[in-house]
Scaffold this motif. Structure first.
Motif, PDB file in Angstrom:
ATOM      1  N   ILE A 192       0.838  -1.201   0.000  1.00  0.00           N
ATOM      2  CA  ILE A 192       0.000   0.000   0.000  1.00  0.00           C
ATOM      3  C   ILE A 192       0.874   1.253   0.000  1.00  0.00           C
ATOM      4  N   SER A 193       1.894   1.266   0.849  1.00  0.00           N
ATOM      5  CA  SER A 193       2.790   2.421   0.945  1.00  0.00           C
ATOM      6  C   SER A 193       3.531   2.666  -0.363  1.00  0.00           C
ATOM      7  N   THR A 194       3.980   1.582  -0.993  1.00  0.00           N
ATOM      8  CA  THR A 194       4.692   1.710  -2.269  1.00  0.00           C
ATOM      9  C   THR A 194       3.776   2.287  -3.333  1.00  0.00           C
ATOM     10  N   ALA A 195       2.535   1.778  -3.407  1.00  0.00           N
ATOM     11  CA  ALA A 195       1.591   2.294  -4.398  1.00  0.00           C
ATOM     12  C   ALA A 195       1.283   3.761  -4.152  1.00  0.00           C
ATOM     13  N   LEU A 196       1.097   4.139  -2.900  1.00  0.00           N
ATOM     14  CA  LEU A 196       0.847   5.546  -2.590  1.00  0.00           C
ATOM     15  C   LEU A 196       2.019   6.415  -3.007  1.00  0.00           C
ATOM     16  N   THR A 245      -1.800   6.154  -5.674  1.00  0.00           N
ATOM     17  CA  THR A 245      -3.081   5.477  -5.555  1.00  0.00           C
ATOM     18  C   THR A 245      -3.084   4.586  -4.318  1.00  0.00           C
ATOM     19  N   TYR A 246      -4.257   4.170  -3.947  1.00  0.00           N
ATOM     20  CA  TYR A 246      -4.381   3.224  -2.849  1.00  0.00           C
ATOM     21  C   TYR A 246      -5.398   2.147  -3.213  1.00  0.00           C
ATOM     22  N   HIS A 247      -5.360   1.692  -4.460  1.00  0.00           N
ATOM     23  CA  HIS A 247      -6.314   0.687  -4.930  1.00  0.00           C
ATOM     24  C   HIS A 247      -6.171  -0.648  -4.204  1.00  0.00           C
ATOM     25  N   GLN A 248      -5.042  -0.890  -3.549  1.00  0.00           N
ATOM     26  CA  GLN A 248      -4.866  -2.132  -2.789  1.00  0.00           C
ATOM     27  C   GLN A 248      -5.841  -2.215  -1.625  1.00  0.00           C
TER      28      GLN A 248
END
Length: 53
Positions: A18-22, A27-30
């Motif tokens: 989640i942190s990596t995607a943010l 985004t926080y699609h996870q």
């Protein structure tokens, strides 16, 4: 049965995703499949009741 630290380490791995995607995508699609509070409360209530019986 014991799962040791597995669930916590899995949770931290998911938090890392989640942190990596943010950070990388903004985004926080996870988190789309996050458990609703009402389901979590029911799960914890059921779990507690099983331990006291």
């Amino acid at each position: 049965m014991s799962v040791g630290s597995g669930p916590m380490r899995a949770t931290l791995g998911y938090l890392r995703e989640i942190s990596t995607a943010l950070n990388d995508e903004g985004t926080y699609h996870q988190m789309e499949n996050a458990i609703p509070y009402s389901d979590l409360n029911a799960l914890l209530t059921t779990s507690r009741n099983h331990h006291t019986e």
